[in-house]
Design an enzyme around this catalytic site. Sequence first.
Site, mmCIF file in Angstrom:
data_model
loop_
_atom_site.group_PDB
_atom_site.id
_atom_site.type_symbol
_atom_site.label_atom_id
_atom_site.label_comp_id
_atom_site.label_asym_id
_atom_site.label_seq_id
_atom_site.Cartn_x
_atom_site.Cartn_y
_atom_site.Cartn_z
ATOM 1 N N GLU A 217 -7.128 -4.758 14.339
ATOM 2 C CA GLU A 217 -6.370 -3.505 14.334
ATOM 3 C C GLU A 217 -5.055 -3.702 13.608
ATOM 4 O OE1 GLU A 217 -5.590 -1.459 17.990
ATOM 5 O OE2 GLU A 217 -7.570 -1.896 18.832
ATOM 6 N N GLU B 94 -8.010 -5.283 23.590
ATOM 7 C CA GLU B 94 -6.607 -5.657 23.832
ATOM 8 C C GLU B 94 -6.403 -6.129 25.269
ATOM 9 O OE1 GLU B 94 -4.028 -3.391 20.450
ATOM 10 O OE2 GLU B 94 -4.222 -2.333 22.352
#
Length: 347
Positions: A281, A175
Amino acid sequence: MKKVLWVYSGLLLLIISCSSKGGNPPPTPPETYKPPVVSAAFAKGADISWVTQMESTGVKFYDKSGNQQDLFGLMKSLGFNSIRLRAWVNPANGWCNTADLVAKALRAKAAGMKIMIDFHYSDSWADPGKQPKPAAWAALDFANLTTTLHDYTVSVMNTLKTNGITPDWVQVGNETNDGMLWEDGRASKSMANFAVLIKAGYSAVKSVSSTTKVIVHISNGYDNSLFRWMFDGLKTNGAQWDIIGMSLYPSVDNWADYDSKCLANINDMVSRYSTPCMVVEVGMPASSPDASRNFLTDIITKVNSVSGSNGLGVFYWEPEAYNWQGYGLGAFDNSGKPTIALDAFGD
């Protein structure tokens, strides 16, 4: 004759009575859920990196009938074909270090799963709000930081290789909405530096396994402007990647909108950078399994629909989490059994 008529009348009343009370037509069976049909190569994945830590505290996992199961085998039986595992450099409690990573990767391989390694390049969590350097790397200048990232990546990849494991995918960073290894690799401060780090991770992975696909992962898969900013910047600065990875965590109320925007973003990434995409995710409250299944069914269908087979898969983040560290976006109930949300990954 009266007696016969009386008996006949009684039987008729009895039949009518039974029909009105216990002889109703059988209830309509509940709708049979059918999971989305996807290509054979589509990754139906789960990040279950917490598993060894959970097991160490006595946590157990059960199938829908209440039978205790090994988590890797259980995920396989639910339709999953891929496992994602995070890698931390030197975590304080040891979980997700290289030894723990290898132990879980061996179990994933034994279960017949494809494997994704998620390098955080940190001793703990790295995400959009924080990208801390490992303590042992904190004082390094940028040149040595880049070399250390490269060498660490090679070391982990070689350790996996020695144990007979070749990851299908590797994330260089987790991320990384604003880069990684702050402040040196903060993208808004120096996109050039971040690109150098991505190139170091890419070359390290390929030096050990040329077939492993390298992912650059940022969150908010619905935010096209964020993705354009990031990948335009990386491309301008000569970075390489094989797959664009996304996170997507909608609410029970907005998942349909998020899914549509995510699909539009994926299509733009494929067109703009000639790069396939993967949603690495997803999650939704375990307390809303029906909405979660609807969300998962829709996003899996949408990603699989991307033209040219450029939508590569969907991974649920820590679905096995229940009564664990306050995390509420798993997909197991409080008794340790999978909810209907995970039916979306079924065969």
